[in-house]
Every structure is written in structure tokens, then in C-alpha cells.
Write a protein that holds these residues in place. Sequence first.
Motif, PDB file in Angstrom:
ATOM      1  N   ASP A  78      81.850  42.865 -18.841  1.00 47.88           N
ATOM      2  CA  ASP A  78      81.090  43.057 -20.080  1.00 47.88           C
ATOM      3  C   ASP A  78      79.753  42.330 -19.986  1.00 47.88           C
ATOM      4  N   PRO A  79      78.649  43.065 -19.745  1.00 46.38           N
ATOM      5  CA  PRO A  79      77.348  42.385 -19.590  1.00 46.38           C
ATOM      6  C   PRO A  79      76.847  41.736 -20.872  1.00 46.38           C
ATOM      7  N   GLY A  80      77.202  42.294 -22.031  1.00 48.20           N
ATOM      8  CA  GLY A  80      76.746  41.698 -23.287  1.00 48.20           C
ATOM      9  C   GLY A  80      77.297  40.297 -23.482  1.00 48.20           C
ATOM     10  N   TRP A  81      78.597  40.135 -23.269  1.00 47.32           N
ATOM     11  CA  TRP A  81      79.197  38.810 -23.383  1.00 47.32           C
ATOM     12  C   TRP A  81      78.720  37.895 -22.254  1.00 47.32           C
ATOM     13  N   SER A  82      78.543  38.428 -21.067  1.00 42.07           N
ATOM     14  CA  SER A  82      78.048  37.594 -19.964  1.00 42.07           C
ATOM     15  C   SER A  82      76.675  37.040 -20.292  1.00 42.07           C
ATOM     16  N   ARG A  83      75.821  37.892 -20.857  1.00 46.97           N
ATOM     17  CA  ARG A  83      74.478  37.463 -21.241  1.00 46.97           C
ATOM     18  C   ARG A  83      74.548  36.327 -22.260  1.00 46.97           C
ATOM     19  N   ALA A  84      75.426  36.495 -23.244  1.00 48.74           N
ATOM     20  CA  ALA A  84      75.537  35.475 -24.298  1.00 48.74           C
ATOM     21  C   ALA A  84      76.063  34.154 -23.745  1.00 48.74           C
ATOM     22  N   LEU A  85      77.019  34.228 -22.835  1.00 44.05           N
ATOM     23  CA  LEU A  85      77.621  33.011 -22.297  1.00 44.05           C
ATOM     24  C   LEU A  85      76.715  32.323 -21.282  1.00 44.05           C
ATOM     25  N   LEU A  86      75.901  33.099 -20.576  1.00 43.07           N
ATOM     26  CA  LEU A  86      74.945  32.496 -19.647  1.00 43.07           C
ATOM     27  C   LEU A  86      73.841  31.752 -20.384  1.00 43.07           C
ATOM     28  N   GLY A  87      73.377  32.331 -21.496  1.00 43.63           N
ATOM     29  CA  GLY A  87      72.274  31.718 -22.218  1.00 43.63           C
ATOM     30  C   GLY A  87      70.958  31.884 -21.478  1.00 43.63           C
ATOM     31  N   ALA A  88      69.941  31.166 -21.922  1.00 42.91           N
ATOM     32  CA  ALA A  88      68.625  31.253 -21.292  1.00 42.91           C
ATOM     33  C   ALA A  88      68.626  30.457 -19.992  1.00 42.91           C
ATOM     34  N   PRO A  89      68.011  30.991 -18.925  1.00 40.55           N
ATOM     35  CA  PRO A  89      68.024  30.259 -17.646  1.00 40.55           C
ATOM     36  C   PRO A  89      67.256  28.950 -17.694  1.00 40.55           C
ATOM     37  N   GLY A  90      66.305  28.855 -18.616  1.00 44.79           N
ATOM     38  CA  GLY A  90      65.525  27.626 -18.703  1.00 44.79           C
ATOM     39  C   GLY A  90      66.068  26.609 -19.673  1.00 44.79           C
ATOM     40  N   ALA A  91      67.302  26.814 -20.181  1.00 45.16           N
ATOM     41  CA  ALA A  91      67.882  25.865 -21.132  1.00 45.16           C
ATOM     42  C   ALA A  91      68.013  24.485 -20.500  1.00 45.16           C
ATOM     43  N   PRO A  92      67.867  23.433 -21.293  1.00 47.22           N
ATOM     44  CA  PRO A  92      67.931  22.068 -20.732  1.00 47.22           C
ATOM     45  C   PRO A  92      69.198  21.779 -19.954  1.00 47.22           C
ATOM     46  N   GLU A  93      70.303  22.327 -20.394  1.00 44.05           N
ATOM     47  CA  GLU A  93      71.560  22.085 -19.702  1.00 44.05           C
ATOM     48  C   GLU A  93      71.786  23.063 -18.558  1.00 44.05           C
ATOM     49  N   ALA A  94      70.808  23.873 -18.279  1.00 45.58           N
ATOM     50  CA  ALA A  94      70.860  24.816 -17.150  1.00 45.58           C
ATOM     51  C   ALA A  94      72.012  25.785 -17.270  1.00 45.58           C
ATOM     52  N   GLY A  95      72.363  26.180 -18.490  1.00 45.66           N
ATOM     53  CA  GLY A  95      73.432  27.151 -18.650  1.00 45.66           C
ATOM     54  C   GLY A  95      73.690  27.422 -20.109  1.00 45.66           C
ATOM     55  N   GLY A  96      74.476  28.421 -20.377  1.00 42.31           N
ATOM     56  CA  GLY A  96      74.762  28.800 -21.742  1.00 42.31           C
ATOM     57  C   GLY A  96      75.970  28.075 -22.293  1.00 42.31           C
ATOM     58  N   PRO A  97      76.409  28.487 -23.479  1.00 45.32           N
ATOM     59  CA  PRO A  97      77.518  27.794 -24.141  1.00 45.32           C
ATOM     60  C   PRO A  97      78.800  27.789 -23.331  1.00 45.32           C
ATOM     61  N   GLY A  98      79.067  28.846 -22.556  1.00 48.31           N
ATOM     62  CA  GLY A  98      80.342  28.912 -21.862  1.00 48.31           C
ATOM     63  C   GLY A  98      80.252  28.686 -20.377  1.00 48.31           C
ATOM     64  N   ALA A  99      79.041  28.649 -19.832  1.00 45.69           N
ATOM     65  CA  ALA A  99      78.894  28.521 -18.376  1.00 45.69           C
ATOM     66  C   ALA A  99      78.933  27.051 -17.991  1.00 45.69           C
ATOM     67  N   VAL A 100      80.121  26.558 -17.730  1.00 43.04           N
ATOM     68  CA  VAL A 100      80.270  25.128 -17.488  1.00 43.04           C
ATOM     69  C   VAL A 100      80.177  24.773 -16.010  1.00 43.04           C
ATOM     70  N   SER A 101      80.065  25.763 -15.125  1.00 44.91           N
ATOM     71  CA  SER A 101      79.937  25.465 -13.707  1.00 44.91           C
ATOM     72  C   SER A 101      79.106  26.551 -13.043  1.00 44.91           C
ATOM     73  N   LEU A 102      78.562  26.218 -11.872  1.00 48.38           N
ATOM     74  CA  LEU A 102      77.777  27.197 -11.132  1.00 48.38           C
ATOM     75  C   LEU A 102      78.635  28.372 -10.686  1.00 48.38           C
ATOM     76  N   ALA A 103      79.887  28.100 -10.350  1.00 44.79           N
ATOM     77  CA  ALA A 103      80.772  29.182  -9.921  1.00 44.79           C
ATOM     78  C   ALA A 103      80.983  30.178 -11.052  1.00 44.79           C
TER      79      ALA A 103
END
Length: 540
Positions: free
Chosen positions: A385-410
Motif C-alpha cells: 500500500d503506497p499511501g500508507w507507506s508514504r504516511a509512515l515514511l514521512g518527509a525525508p528531511g524530517a529531523p528524526e530522519a523518518g516518519g511516525p512508523g519508520a523506526v529503523s532503516l530496514a
Amino acid sequence: MNTTSAAAGPPVGASWEELVTVALLGTERRTPPGLRPGQQASVALLDAAAVETVRRRAGIRPARAAARPEPAAPDPRAALPPAAAGRLATLLADRPGTGGSGRRGAAPDLMELLPQWLALANARGFAAPPQILPALLDAARGRTDLRPAALAFAGPRALWLARLNPEWRFALRSAPGGGAELPEPDEVARVRQLWQEGLFAERVALLTSVRAKDASAARELLVTTWATERAEDRLMFLDSFRSELCAEDEPFLELALADRSRNVRATAADLLSALPGSALAARMAARAGSCVAVDRTQGTPVIVVEAPHECDAGMERDGVVAKPPAGRGERSWWLGQLVEAAPLGSWRERFGGRSPEETVALPVADGWQGELHAAWCRAAVRQRDPGWSRALLGAPGAPEAGGPGAVSLAERSKLLATLGAEERADWVAGFIGTHGLSEAFQLLGACAVPWSGNLGRAVVDALDIARDAGSFPWSFSGVMGLAERCLDPVEAGRLDALTSVPDESEHTVPGAGGYWAEAFQRLVTTLRLRAAMAAELTAP
């Protein structure tokens, strides 16, 4: 009478087996018939062995000539251009260095270019020259990552050779049906015969081949023997359903949920959860919905979580694993599996029509946010699901380097894989522009090859910045290796300015400038070599 000459005479009537036995034991322990122990016995033994050897050779009867092997099947593809054939011979002749000192120099690694050459040759429909096949099969024998592309390029002649050389038998195991021609789905008698009498590898290949052309025919074929198959075979056969999975598969998969093998049940549940309209998906959505809700009684809506208190028989039948891994709580383990298997579309209705972005932006009470968002990440990857993936990734330039659900690089890499190639490359380019290359290696591996211009420029600029900042050059050797294989060759001209040795400052690691120059020289040389390879693989 001369006893020495009599003792030295060859033994009479000694068989070859007897002579071998005497030789093994020694003439002191055992003497051939007709001889006395002593120094001359060993000489007589050798004479007797020589005579017996001649006799045995002269007495061999000529054997019946073996039948000539059938000629290899014709390869209808276009012949490889001469320049490309010469390049392939060079790539196959290259061997990785055995030294462990680490410094690679400016010369390109030809063996790392071989997979790319094979992919390009296969894409353009060329056939392998017969004289190169032994070297190609040897290379594929030593590198399993090369085998699919190498065997596809080698074609039917490679299978013909593999039947004659035991060292190349891997080609028969790797080819569908062991190199045998598989029947078409409409050849019912041949399909049934191979399914009933074939080896396991042949049956797997047959089921996969039939399913690619007629999913219902493959399913009906499997049903005929499902009850009598071994558990490990049922698992492999069921795994073929991942290709061309459709709603018509649901009744069979529902029956597999009651299989006596836990692994088969888990695979069936995994497949059913990938069908958003399945009854299992609906059951999982109801269970997950009873655990996760939006509390609207406060000023700001908040997601509240009440994890399951038990894992009942129905949950286990639907694929929920009751026992958690070591160090994991039971309730959070069960919750994660329920949310992961629930269709992502069900949350929009349950959360008042909110989009994925709005949903993941909601606060989660009582510390459940990490568990909930991680389960949504797994669901987005499983359901593509690309829509949910987009939301969970968040903006690439976010200070935490990831979105709300992307807790690891993997996890980010897996989410990126659900997006289109251009969007993937733009996200990673934005990530590198903000955060540099230190954490980008896994993300770059998820991008299509060759890299887009935007991503390629981001990588080159980040490498240039790292060099000017006096960074340790070997820290970026992995990214440099990826760039050699993935950067678009048109970028070579932009890199020429980076191949000279820069002036070293007091903040620079001694000798780092030479290493950076060497690495950029190797990168430029490799890119130009890849451009030449592509030009040589152009049909005349």
C-alpha cells in the motif's frame, strides 16, 4: 644346479588379486606361489605384475560403442556481437584479488560488473557464444547470485553441457523442471503424468508454470494430491500461490488453515491476509478494531489501545502465533499480529474517514505508539500500500530522519519498495541532502538501477562534501561500491574534477586525499566501462 635363477623365475598361476595382496603385505610376510622368501622374491613379484598387466590389457574385449548424445536444442536468439563477446571473456577471466590489505586502487572490479553485463545481454535478447559456456558455468558454480542470469543467458546449450559434467549439475537443479521441457496447461495427460510421477523439483516447477498461465488449473492439480503430500512439500507448493494470488484461491486457503502443519497454516494465513476481501481479513479487522479505537471525549482525538488478554483458538487458526519471542510481552505480540493482518482500508472507516497521513499523526495513549505504528509498517509492506507507506515514511528531511512508523532503516527500505521508482529515488535523494550518506546505504539498495539524475547528483554531492570535510574515506567504501554499479554512466563527466588529489588541511586524515582521488578515479573508469559495455551490446 643354479638355485638363484630358479628362485627368480616368475610365479606360475598367480592371479592379479594374489599379486596385489603380496605387494600389500610384503614378500617377507607372504611369498607368491612357486617362490622362496628372499631378496629375489620382490624382483620376481614385479616381473610377474608386469607380465600380468600385459596379459590383462591384451585380453580386454572391445566394448560396444556408446550412443552419441543427442545434439543440444537450438538457441534462436541473436548472436552476440564480437566486441561484446570479447568483453564477456575479459569479465569471466577476471578474478578477485586475494590480498586482505583493503586498498583497491583505481582499477575497476570486473567481477562486480558481470551481473550487470548479463542482465543487459538478457534484456537485449542475445545468445551466449558456445565457446564461452564452460567459463560461464564455472563462474555460476562459484557464485550463486550469478546463476539465474547466467543460466538464462547460457540457454539450452548450458543444460546440454550440464548433463555431461557433474560439476555443472547445479544448472539442472536451477532450471525449471531440471532442464526438461514442461507441458502446457492444456496438455492434460502430460501434466497429470508429470505431477504423479515427477521428482519434487519437477513438480514444483510444473505447478509454478501452470499457475502463471492458469491459476485455477494449478489449484485443481494440487487438490488431487494435497492430502497425501508431505508437510514440507505442502509448504513449498502453497508458497507458489504468492504468484497470481486471487480471490478464487480463498476456499482452498481456508481449508489449509486447518492443516496439521503449523508452517502450512501460517503460510495460508499470510496469503489470506494479503487478500483484503477475504473472510480472514475481515475477522482480523474486527479483532484489531476491538483493540484500537479513537477517543473523541477529549479536546484532541487520541488513539487508545486495549491489547488482547488471550490468544484463543480462533486467533491461532487464523495464523496468530501464541508464544512470543524471548523478551517480548504476550499482549503486545498478539496486538501486533492482529493489526498487521487487518486490511489497511478498514482503518479509514473506523477512524472517521481519516487519511493514512491523518491517522498516523494522531497521538497514541499509554506508550502504544511504537507497537501500533510498527504493525502498520508491516501491514503496508505486506499489502503493498503506497499511501500508507508514504504516511509512515514521512518527509525525508524530517529531523528524526523518518516518519511516525519508520523506526529503523530496514523498515524504511521495505516501505520504499512499495513506492514507484521515481518517488523512491526522490525520497532517498531528499534524505541524503539532509542527513548525508552515513545512514543511506540500505536506502540506496532499495532504489532502481541506474539511479535517477536527482539521486545520482545527491550521492555525488554528498561524497564531495564528505571528502572536503576531512571524513574517513573508508567509511564510504560501501556507497562508493554501490555508485560504481548504480550511478548513471552519463555522470562520469561531472566526476572528472574530483579525480585529482586535493590539498590536505590540518583537519584531514593523512593520506585521505590520495584515497579519495583513487576512489573517484575508479568510479569514473567504471562508469565509462559500463557505457562501453552498453554500446557493445547494441544489435548491429
